[in-house]
Every structure is written in C-alpha cells, then in structure tokens.
Design a protein around this motif. Structure first.
Motif, PDB file in Angstrom:
ATOM      1  N   LYS A   6       0.934  -1.153  -0.033  1.00  0.00           N
ATOM      2  CA  LYS A   6       0.105   0.072   0.039  1.00  0.00           C
ATOM      3  C   LYS A   6       0.895   1.270   0.001  1.00  0.00           C
ATOM      4  O   LYS A   6       2.056   1.257   0.384  1.00  0.00           O
ATOM      5  CB  LYS A   6      -0.849  -0.009   1.314  1.00  0.00           C
ATOM      6  N   MET A   7       0.161   2.276  -0.638  1.00  0.00           N
ATOM      7  CA  MET A   7       0.915   3.597  -0.610  1.00  0.00           C
ATOM      8  C   MET A   7      -0.355   4.894  -0.499  1.00  0.00           C
ATOM      9  O   MET A   7      -1.362   4.372  -0.231  1.00  0.00           O
ATOM     10  CB  MET A   7       1.547   4.003  -2.175  1.00  0.00           C
ATOM     11  N   TYR A  40       0.432  -6.374 -12.939  1.00  0.00           N
ATOM     12  CA  TYR A  40       0.762  -5.133 -12.078  1.00  0.00           C
ATOM     13  C   TYR A  40      -0.704  -4.461 -11.926  1.00  0.00           C
ATOM     14  O   TYR A  40      -1.145  -4.040 -13.210  1.00  0.00           O
ATOM     15  CB  TYR A  40       1.851  -4.444 -12.496  1.00  0.00           C
ATOM     16  N   THR A  41      -1.237  -4.545 -10.871  1.00  0.00           N
ATOM     17  CA  THR A  41      -2.428  -3.774 -10.774  1.00  0.00           C
ATOM     18  C   THR A  41      -2.448  -2.867  -9.438  1.00  0.00           C
ATOM     19  O   THR A  41      -1.980  -3.196  -8.565  1.00  0.00           O
ATOM     20  CB  THR A  41      -3.730  -4.745 -10.624  1.00  0.00           C
ATOM     21  N   ILE A  42      -2.967  -1.622  -9.629  1.00  0.00           N
ATOM     22  CA  ILE A  42      -3.011  -0.820  -8.488  1.00  0.00           C
ATOM     23  C   ILE A  42      -4.649  -0.120  -8.135  1.00  0.00           C
ATOM     24  O   ILE A  42      -5.241   0.064  -9.082  1.00  0.00           O
ATOM     25  CB  ILE A  42      -1.941   0.564  -8.750  1.00  0.00           C
ATOM     26  N   PHE A  43      -4.864  -0.575  -7.112  1.00  0.00           N
ATOM     27  CA  PHE A  43      -6.260  -0.198  -6.814  1.00  0.00           C
ATOM     28  C   PHE A  43      -6.142   1.158  -5.666  1.00  0.00           C
ATOM     29  O   PHE A  43      -5.514   1.116  -4.956  1.00  0.00           O
ATOM     30  CB  PHE A  43      -7.256  -1.105  -6.035  1.00  0.00           C
ATOM     31  N   LEU A  44      -7.511   1.787  -5.815  1.00  0.00           N
ATOM     32  CA  LEU A  44      -7.531   3.149  -5.006  1.00  0.00           C
ATOM     33  C   LEU A  44      -8.755   2.907  -4.278  1.00  0.00           C
ATOM     34  O   LEU A  44      -9.887   2.804  -4.540  1.00  0.00           O
ATOM     35  CB  LEU A  44      -7.478   4.394  -5.889  1.00  0.00           C
ATOM     36  N   LEU A  51      -3.703   3.731  -1.877  1.00  0.00           N
ATOM     37  CA  LEU A  51      -3.297   2.715  -2.956  1.00  0.00           C
ATOM     38  C   LEU A  51      -2.989   1.420  -2.688  1.00  0.00           C
ATOM     39  O   LEU A  51      -2.223   1.153  -1.729  1.00  0.00           O
ATOM     40  CB  LEU A  51      -2.271   3.401  -3.773  1.00  0.00           C
ATOM     41  N   PHE A  52      -3.597   0.500  -3.230  1.00  0.00           N
ATOM     42  CA  PHE A  52      -3.276  -1.077  -3.027  1.00  0.00           C
ATOM     43  C   PHE A  52      -2.783  -1.543  -4.232  1.00  0.00           C
ATOM     44  O   PHE A  52      -3.440  -1.781  -5.229  1.00  0.00           O
ATOM     45  CB  PHE A  52      -4.535  -1.998  -2.361  1.00  0.00           C
ATOM     46  N   CYS A  93       5.950   2.763   1.000  1.00  0.00           N
ATOM     47  CA  CYS A  93       5.414   1.829   0.603  1.00  0.00           C
ATOM     48  C   CYS A  93       5.394   0.802   1.516  1.00  0.00           C
ATOM     49  O   CYS A  93       6.522   0.627   2.220  1.00  0.00           O
ATOM     50  CB  CYS A  93       6.091   1.130  -0.757  1.00  0.00           C
ATOM     51  N   VAL A  94       4.257   0.257   2.040  1.00  0.00           N
ATOM     52  CA  VAL A  94       4.200  -0.737   3.359  1.00  0.00           C
ATOM     53  C   VAL A  94       3.765  -2.084   2.490  1.00  0.00           C
ATOM     54  O   VAL A  94       2.589  -2.373   2.040  1.00  0.00           O
ATOM     55  CB  VAL A  94       3.125  -0.422   4.056  1.00  0.00           C
TER      56      VAL A  94
END
Length: 103
Positions: A6-7, A40-44, A51-52, A93-94
């Motif tokens: 996550k960011m 690669y996928t980023i979700f909000l 961001l996930f 980034c975690v």
C-alpha cells in the motif's frame, strides 16, 4: 510469487495519479518486465486515498534491483509531488502480508 503493498496519495491527487499511470512511459513498462514484474494492478480506496498494489514477480532480488535503475528514479521524482515519499523520493510503501490466496 506475488506481492501486495500500500501507498498513500495526497488529497485531491486521485485523477492526476490515474492520468499519469494511463500514460506510463514505455521505458518504465520495459523496466518492470525486465525485472520480473507481471500482472501489475493498483487499486485506489477513494475514502482514504490509499493505493493497494498487486504484482506477480519472478524473484524478490531481481525485483528489488529495479529500484536502482535510472528510469525508476526518474518515475519516483515525477510522482513525488502527488504522493507520500521518502527522502530519496521513493514512495512510502508498506508490504502487505498475504493471508489468503486461491488460484
């Protein structure tokens, strides 16, 4: 192998983040693939601006080496004005712990 993380976006930067990623540089796409990244996928989460990210990688060390490329550092700089970053402009980034997976 896969990774989840996550960011955090700054408030009001959701559209800008999406716009920049819709025009992801070819050099960044190539770097991601060269360092073993796929799917690669980023979700909000728009309620929290979190961001996930999800990415499948070939090898953890190979993936980490991508951070030291010139194109990656250029991307970090480009994105640093719209999201939380560290002193080196890398995103805060975690990593997320996988707790369930189904193929």
């Amino acid at each position: 192998m896969y990774k989840g993380f996550k960011m955090k976006l700054y408030p009001g930067m959701e559209k800008e983040y999406e716009d920049r990623h819709s025009k992801l540089w070819d050099e960044m796409k190539e770097m991601i693939h060269e360092h073993g990244g796929r799917n690669y996928t980023i979700f909000l989460d728009s309620e929290t601006n979190t961001l996930f990210g999800y990415i499948e990688i070939e090898d953890e060390e190979k993936w980490k080496n991508g951070a030291d490329t010139a194109i990656n550092r250029k991307w970090w700089h480009y994105m640093s004005d719209i999201m939380e970053t560290n002193e080196d402009e890398s995103p805060v980034c975690v990593d997320l712990k996988p707790v369930f997976h189904l193929d």
